[in-house]
Enzyme design. Sequence first.
Site, mmCIF file in Angstrom:
data_model
loop_
_atom_site.group_PDB
_atom_site.id
_atom_site.type_symbol
_atom_site.label_atom_id
_atom_site.label_comp_id
_atom_site.label_asym_id
_atom_site.label_seq_id
_atom_site.Cartn_x
_atom_site.Cartn_y
_atom_site.Cartn_z
ATOM 1 N N ASN A 111 -4.375 -38.796 -56.789
ATOM 2 C CA ASN A 111 -3.413 -37.901 -56.968
ATOM 3 C C ASN A 111 -2.237 -38.165 -56.077
ATOM 4 O O ASN A 111 -2.094 -38.751 -54.783
ATOM 5 C CB ASN A 111 -3.711 -36.342 -56.832
ATOM 6 N N PHE A 115 3.351 -32.082 -53.433
ATOM 7 C CA PHE A 115 3.377 -30.579 -53.230
ATOM 8 C C PHE A 115 4.292 -29.969 -54.235
ATOM 9 O O PHE A 115 5.291 -29.317 -53.722
ATOM 10 C CB PHE A 115 4.107 -30.652 -51.729
ATOM 11 N N SER A 180 -1.260 -34.623 -45.889
ATOM 12 C CA SER A 180 -1.098 -35.445 -47.370
ATOM 13 C C SER A 180 -0.435 -36.672 -47.282
ATOM 14 O O SER A 180 0.383 -36.887 -46.453
ATOM 15 C CB SER A 180 -0.356 -34.259 -47.998
ATOM 16 N N ASN A 182 1.043 -38.014 -49.759
ATOM 17 C CA ASN A 182 2.236 -37.755 -50.901
ATOM 18 C C ASN A 182 3.522 -37.215 -50.427
ATOM 19 O O ASN A 182 4.493 -36.986 -51.323
ATOM 20 C CB ASN A 182 1.611 -37.056 -51.854
ATOM 21 N N THR A 183 3.993 -36.891 -49.128
ATOM 22 C CA THR A 183 5.230 -36.561 -48.764
ATOM 23 C C THR A 183 5.478 -37.562 -47.715
ATOM 24 O O THR A 183 4.852 -37.874 -46.468
ATOM 25 C CB THR A 183 5.211 -35.029 -48.314
ATOM 26 N N LYS A 215 -5.248 -29.217 -40.899
ATOM 27 C CA LYS A 215 -6.006 -30.127 -41.658
ATOM 28 C C LYS A 215 -5.422 -31.670 -41.630
ATOM 29 O O LYS A 215 -4.305 -31.789 -41.555
ATOM 30 C CB LYS A 215 -5.724 -29.768 -43.237
ATOM 31 N N ASN A 244 -8.361 -34.523 -45.592
ATOM 32 C CA ASN A 244 -7.725 -34.700 -46.836
ATOM 33 C C ASN A 244 -7.979 -35.802 -47.688
ATOM 34 O O ASN A 244 -8.950 -36.401 -47.405
ATOM 35 C CB ASN A 244 -6.297 -34.961 -46.478
ATOM 36 N N GLY A 264 -13.125 -37.139 -53.870
ATOM 37 C CA GLY A 264 -14.224 -37.240 -54.603
ATOM 38 C C GLY A 264 -15.217 -38.175 -53.991
ATOM 39 O O GLY A 264 -15.111 -38.351 -52.695
HETATM 40 C C1 LIG Z 1 -5.048 -33.019 -57.530
HETATM 41 C C2 LIG Z 1 -5.429 -32.571 -55.995
HETATM 42 C C3 LIG Z 1 -4.216 -31.985 -55.263
HETATM 43 C C4 LIG Z 1 -4.429 -31.765 -54.038
HETATM 44 N N1 LIG Z 1 -3.528 -31.129 -53.244
HETATM 45 C C5 LIG Z 1 -3.616 -30.627 -52.117
HETATM 46 C C6 LIG Z 1 -2.720 -29.857 -51.243
HETATM 47 O O1 LIG Z 1 -1.652 -29.574 -51.947
HETATM 48 N N2 LIG Z 1 -2.726 -29.603 -50.119
HETATM 49 C C7 LIG Z 1 -3.896 -30.145 -49.558
HETATM 50 O O2 LIG Z 1 -4.036 -29.706 -48.176
HETATM 51 N N3 LIG Z 1 -4.864 -30.792 -50.049
HETATM 52 C C8 LIG Z 1 -4.693 -31.172 -51.508
HETATM 53 N N4 LIG Z 1 -5.738 -31.839 -51.947
HETATM 54 C C9 LIG Z 1 -6.847 -32.415 -51.123
HETATM 55 C C10 LIG Z 1 -8.146 -31.451 -51.196
HETATM 56 O O3 LIG Z 1 -7.849 -30.041 -50.766
HETATM 57 C C11 LIG Z 1 -9.399 -32.221 -50.564
HETATM 58 O O4 LIG Z 1 -9.060 -32.215 -49.005
HETATM 59 C C12 LIG Z 1 -9.678 -33.499 -51.012
HETATM 60 O O5 LIG Z 1 -9.263 -33.829 -52.126
HETATM 61 C C13 LIG Z 1 -11.060 -33.881 -50.473
HETATM 62 O O6 LIG Z 1 -11.863 -33.032 -51.110
HETATM 63 P P1 LIG Z 1 -12.677 -33.529 -52.591
HETATM 64 O O7 LIG Z 1 -13.265 -34.857 -52.387
HETATM 65 O O8 LIG Z 1 -13.375 -32.300 -52.883
HETATM 66 O O9 LIG Z 1 -11.666 -33.406 -53.746
HETATM 67 C C14 LIG Z 1 -5.286 -32.236 -53.259
HETATM 68 C C15 LIG Z 1 -6.620 -32.805 -54.036
HETATM 69 C C16 LIG Z 1 -6.516 -33.200 -55.339
HETATM 70 C C17 LIG Z 1 -7.488 -34.095 -55.978
#
Ligand SMILES: Cc1cc2nc3c(=O)[nH]c(=O)nc-3n(C[C@H](O)[C@H](O)[C@H](O)COP(=O)(O)O)c2cc1C
Length: 332
Positions: A111, A115, A180, A182-183, A215, A244, A264
């Site tokens: 992704n 934000f 993140s 993405n910023t 985080k 993250n 994932g």
């Molecule tokens: C589509 C998407 C959007 C996410 N947006 C945020 C976010 O806004 N802030 C944040 O701290 N983490 C964000 N994450 C990261 C998740 O909170 C998590 O740290 C990361 O996906 C790893 O966990 P997972 O493998 O269970 O997805 C996002 C993840 C995904 C897939």
Amino acid sequence: MSLYSAIARPLLFLLPAEAAHECVMKMLTMAAVTFGRSVPAPDGNPVECFGVRFPNAVGLAAGMDKNGAVLPAWPLLGFGFVEVGTVTAHAQPGNPVPRVFRLPRQRALINRMGFNNEGARAVADRLASLRRAGRWPRVPVGINLGKSRVTPLEQAPEDYAYSFRQLREHGDYFAVNVSSPNTPGLRELQAAGHLRDILRALARENPEGKPVLVKIAPDLSGEEIDGIVACGEAEGAAGWIATNTTLDHSAVPPGCDEEGGLSGEPLRQMSTRVLHRVVSVAGKPVIGVGGVSDPESARGKIAAGASLVQLYTGLVYRGPGLPKRLARELLP
Ligand SMILES: Cc1cc2nc3c(=O)[nH]c(=O)nc-3n(C[C@H](O)[C@H](O)[C@H](O)COP(=O)(O)O)c2cc1C
């Protein structure tokens, strides 16, 4: 095979990832309205962590419910806590769509949302009206804060502090998101000087002593982790969230790659390694997140020292039954 993997997932996967997400959010809104005020507290083994009591150790990771739009619904799935956000001081649209991509074989997502959120003031208003309506969930709510895209890095402390001021009465804990991908520049805020300034700015706005966690990214060396943890704990961080999404796309097959953070199953080992390193140097509790998709992977986080776990991508691939199952199987 579950109903989810036999029917719901194939239907949802016909839609682009973000449209599927919107569809699920609408269903959850209806569920929350149907259940009204009677959503029960979830089952599981209670955990006490940074002064907050969690009915079970399984939480919804940040990014799924960025604006708290369906906050009352999550305990229906069995989540023991919910992290709203990332919320920024300014409302912002995020990156152009498409910005979420599925890698079904790898049970992963990429992704680059960037934000997208309604901004701290609007989210605070929504949370206040949920409280007034008696629809506040019976689980702890964390609020994840990020830097607005328009704010230069040097002004990050005031930007985080503004959001914290708007939202502080609503969160049981806060997560400072400096990880993140993405910023632009955000992850530079993990450097000791920046992190110190942000945590000090929040401490000035935090007379009640709400727990403030940090985080972090999975793409950090052991030495970098040690430095971040030492700085954060010296400045009063109440805990850590590891991790993250990753910029390491080595698990992504050729031809499928997209810019953004990978989450994932391919993230699991890497984030557990970082979690383990944080646990070994931190005095404060750590939330383990990254690739939790079944009881074994959740137990892996706990075995590495996590006090709580969170998930996002696992919900997309394994479906709405997963949190309840994890909460049940994490019973000692
Ligand atoms: C589509 C998407 C959007 C996410 N947006 C945020 C976010 O806004 N802030 C944040 O701290 N983490 C964000 N994450 C990261 C998740 O909170 C998590 O740290 C990361 O996906 C790893 O966990 P997972 O493998 O269970 O997805 C996002 C993840 C995904 C897939």
